[in-house]
Design a protein around this motif. Structure first.
Motif, short mmCIF file in Angstrom:
data_model
loop_
_atom_site.label_atom_id
_atom_site.label_comp_id
_atom_site.label_asym_id
_atom_site.label_seq_id
_atom_site.Cartn_x
_atom_site.Cartn_y
_atom_site.Cartn_z
N SER A 169 0.95 -4.33 -1.23
CA SER A 169 0.61 -5.68 -0.91
C SER A 169 -0.13 -5.61 0.57
N VAL A 170 1.20 -5.14 1.17
CA VAL A 170 1.48 -5.76 2.82
C VAL A 170 0.77 -4.97 3.25
N TYR A 171 0.61 -3.45 2.63
CA TYR A 171 -0.55 -2.34 3.93
C TYR A 171 -2.01 -2.84 3.17
N LYS A 172 -2.58 -2.99 1.43
CA LYS A 172 -3.54 -3.18 1.52
C LYS A 172 -4.19 -4.28 2.19
N LEU A 173 -3.14 -4.74 2.62
CA LEU A 173 -3.97 -6.51 3.15
C LEU A 173 -4.51 -6.03 4.82
N ALA A 174 -3.30 -5.26 5.57
CA ALA A 174 -3.07 -4.92 6.98
C ALA A 174 -4.92 -3.60 6.53
N PHE A 175 -4.67 -2.88 5.32
CA PHE A 175 -5.34 -1.24 5.23
C PHE A 175 -6.93 -2.24 5.74
N TYR A 176 -7.00 -3.16 4.70
CA TYR A 176 -8.55 -3.42 4.08
C TYR A 176 -8.93 -4.46 5.55
N LEU A 177 -8.16 -5.64 6.12
CA LEU A 177 -8.59 -6.14 7.71
C LEU A 177 -8.55 -5.23 8.69
N LEU A 178 -8.21 -4.32 8.99
CA LEU A 178 -7.71 -3.31 10.53
C LEU A 178 -8.76 -2.28 9.76
N GLY A 179 -9.26 -1.61 9.02
CA GLY A 179 -9.95 -0.28 8.65
C GLY A 179 -9.21 0.75 9.35
N ASP A 180 -8.28 0.48 9.41
CA ASP A 180 -7.31 2.19 10.26
C ASP A 180 -6.32 1.71 9.35
N LYS A 181 -6.24 3.54 8.82
CA LYS A 181 -4.58 3.57 8.32
C LYS A 181 -3.11 3.96 9.18
N ASP A 182 -4.08 3.52 11.04
CA ASP A 182 -2.93 3.78 11.87
C ASP A 182 -2.08 2.65 11.84
N GLU A 183 -3.19 2.02 11.92
CA GLU A 183 -2.72 0.66 12.45
C GLU A 183 -2.64 -0.64 11.60
N ALA A 184 -3.13 0.12 10.36
CA ALA A 184 -2.16 -0.11 9.30
C ALA A 184 -0.94 -0.45 8.89
N LYS A 185 -0.74 1.03 9.03
CA LYS A 185 1.08 1.79 8.78
C LYS A 185 1.92 0.55 9.82
N ASP A 186 1.28 0.49 10.99
CA ASP A 186 2.22 -0.34 12.43
C ASP A 186 2.85 -1.51 11.81
N VAL A 187 1.23 -2.18 11.57
CA VAL A 187 1.29 -3.94 11.03
C VAL A 187 2.07 -3.87 10.03
N THR A 188 2.54 -2.71 8.93
CA THR A 188 3.51 -3.19 7.94
C THR A 188 4.27 -2.68 8.04
N GLN A 189 4.82 -1.45 8.96
CA GLN A 189 5.99 -1.54 9.86
C GLN A 189 6.74 -2.81 10.40
N ASP A 190 6.04 -3.33 10.67
CA ASP A 190 6.17 -4.62 11.96
C ASP A 190 6.25 -5.61 10.94
N VAL A 191 5.73 -6.09 9.89
CA VAL A 191 5.54 -6.86 9.36
C VAL A 191 7.58 -7.17 8.46
N PHE A 192 7.85 -5.75 8.10
CA PHE A 192 8.72 -5.76 7.30
C PHE A 192 9.54 -5.81 8.38
N MET A 193 10.08 -5.47 9.32
CA MET A 193 11.42 -5.75 10.09
C MET A 193 11.36 -7.22 11.00
N LYS A 194 10.20 -7.87 10.85
CA LYS A 194 10.31 -9.09 10.48
C LYS A 194 10.61 -10.30 9.83
N ALA A 195 10.59 -9.54 8.63
CA ALA A 195 11.31 -9.98 7.32
C ALA A 195 12.77 -9.68 7.60
N TRP A 196 12.72 -8.47 8.13
CA TRP A 196 14.32 -8.05 8.32
C TRP A 196 15.42 -8.76 8.99
#
Lengths: 211, 176
Positions: free
Chosen positions: B22-49
Motif C-alpha cells: 500500500s505504501v509503495y503503491k501510493l508513493a509509486f503512483y504519486l511520484l511516478g519514479d521507482k527509485d524515489e518510491a523505494k526511498d520514500v517507502t523506506q523513509d516511511v517505515f523508518m519513521k514508523a520504526w
C-alpha cells in the motif's frame, strides 16, 4: 433534465451520492438519451479499469535495506545510550566537585572578608558593650511584649468561651501560652545578660591591660 | 530488555509485510519514479520504526499512508514536479504483473496500463492522491479524508474532478 446538467453528475451517480429525486431524474434522462448512455458507460469502464489496475511489484531490496537500517539504528541507539550513561556519570562527578568548590569558595571569601574587616576596623570595647546592652534591652522589651500579648490572648479566649467545659480547656491553653511566653522571655533575658556581662568583663580586662 | 526489543522487531516486520505494498503503491503512483518510491517507502517505515511503540494498530495504515502522502508532496514540491512527465517504460510497465492470458490482450493491457498511468500522472497532486487512495487502494471517503487531512466534501470533490479529468484524458483510448 438535459444532457448539460446530466453529464457533470455522472461521477456522483456512480458513487450513489445523488439525492433519490435527482437520481430518478438522471436515470429517466439516460434511458432516453444515447449520448448520456455512452458517457455513463465510458465512466463505468474507466472506473472499472482503474479498480483493476494491478499492484506494482515492491522491490525486494526495500525489505532487506530496511531491516539493515533497523539493525544499524539499534547499534546507534545502543551507542547513544552508552554515551548518555557515561555523561550521567560524568555529570554526577561534575556536580559533586561543583558543590565542594562552591563551599570552599564561600569559606575562602568569608575568611578573607573577616580578616580584611579586622585589619581595617578596630573595635572600640566601650562602643561594642553599649551596642550589646542596647540589643539586650531591645530583646527584653520584645520578650515582655510577647508575654503581654499572650496574656491578652488568653484572657480574650476565656471571655469568648462561656461554656464551662470549654472554659477549662481554654484556661489550660491560655496558661500554657503564658508559660511558654514567660520561659522564652526569661531565656532571652538570661542570654542578653550573660552576653553583656562577658563583653563588660572583656572590656574591663583590656582596659586594665592597657593601664 | 532484549526480548522486548525482539518482540518489537517481530511486530514491526509483520506490520511492514502487511502494508508495504500500500505504501509503495501510493508513493509509486504519486511520484511516478521507482527509485524515489523505494526511498520514500523506506523513509516511511523508518519513521514508523522510531515511533512504533506509540503506534496504534487500528490506525497504523492511515498513519503510514498519511506519512507517505506528506513525504511525496514534499518531494514533488522540491523537484517542482512536471505533471506531463512521461513514465519510463522499464521503470513501470515491466514491474506490473500481467493478468491477461492472451498475448494480444497482454500487449493491449500493458499499453492501456501505461496510458492510464500517464493520465494519472497528469492529474494535479491533490486529485492524484485522492484518486490513488480511492481507485487503487479502495479506501472509503472518510479514510481518505483522514489521511489527506481534508474535509470530506473536498475529498469527494477532488475524486469527482479527478475522475472527470481522467475521463477526458482517456476518452480517445477507451472509446475506440
Amino acid at each position: 433534465m438535459k444532457c448539460k446538467k446530466c453529464q457533470p453528475i455522472i461521477e456522483k451517480y456512480l458513487e450513489n451520492e445523488l439525492e433519490p429525486k435527482l437520481a430518478d431524474e438522471f436515470e429517466a434522462h439516460v434511458r432516453g438519451c444515447e449520448k448520456c448512455q455512452k458517457e455513463l458507460s465510458l465512466s463505468r469502464k474507466i472506473v472499472r479499469f482503474l479498480n483493476q489496475m494491478p499492484d506494482p511489484d515492491v522491490p525486494e531490496e526495500i525489505r532487506t535495506e530496511l531491516l539493515e537500517k533497523i539493525k544499524q539504528s539499534r547499534s546507534i541507539s545502543d551507542r547513544i545510550n552508552h554515551m548518555l550513561h557515561s555523561w550521567r556519570g560524568l555529570r554526577s562527578t561534575i556536580a559533586k566537585w561543583s558543590v565542594v568548590g562552591a563551599v570552599g569558595l564561600i569559606l575562602l571569601t568569608s575568611v578573607l572578608s573577616i580578616s580584611y574587616y579586622l585589619q581595617h576596623n578596630s573595635i572600640d570595647g566601650e562602643d561594642y558593650m553599649e551596642k550589646q546592652v542596647q540589643t539586650a534591652v531591645k530583646q527584653i522589651k520584645f520578650a515582655l511584649g510577647v508575654t503581654r500579648e499572650a496574656t491578652l490572648k488568653a484572657e480574650s479566649a476565656i471571655f469568648l468561651m462561656p461554656e464551662e467545659a470549654t472554659i477549662e480547656a481554654t484556661n489550660r491553653k491560655a496558661l500554657n501560652i503564658v508559660k511558654r511566653a514567660n520561659t522564652e522571655a526569661n531565656k532571652i533575658l538570661k542570654r542578653s545578660f550573660e552576653k553583656s556581662m562577658s563583653v563588660l568583663s572583656k572590656t574591663n580586662l583590656s582596659k586594665e591591660n592597657e593601664k | 530488555m532484549q526480548n522486548k526489543r525482539e518482540r518489537y522487531e517481530k511486530q514491526f516486520v509483520a506490520m511492514f509485510d502487511k502494508f508495504e505494498t500500500s505504501v509503495y503503491k501510493l508513493a509509486f503512483y504519486l511520484l511516478g519514479d521507482k527509485d524515489e518510491a523505494k526511498d520514500v517507502t523506506q523513509d516511511v517505515f523508518m519513521k514508523a520504526w522510531r515511533v512504533f511503540p506509540n503506534l496504534r494498530m487500528g490506525t497504523v495504515k492511515s498513519w503510514l499512508l498519511k506519512t507517505t502522502n506528506n513525504l511525496c508532496i514534499d518531494l514533488l514540491r522540491r523537484r517542482k514536479f512536471q505533471s506531463n512527465k512521461d513514465v519510463k517504460e522499464d521503470e513501470f510497465l515491466w514491474e506490473i504483473p500481467d493478468i491477461s492470458s492472451n498475448p494480444e490482450d497482454k500487449c493491449l493491457n500493458k499499453e492501456m496500463q501505461k496510458l492510464v498511468r500517464n493520465a494519472v500522472d497528469k492529474l494535479p497532486p491533490s486529485f492524484r492522491s485522492a484518486i490513488v487512495l480511492r481507485e487503487f487502494e479502495g479506501l472509503s471517503y472518510t479514510e481518505i479524508s483522514e489521511i489527506l487531512d481534508l474535509p470530506l466534501g473536498t475529498v469527494k470533490s477532488n475524486i469527482y474532478r479527478g475522475r472527470r479529468t481522467l475521463k477526458e484524458l482517456l476518452r480517445p483510448i477507451f472509446q475506440e
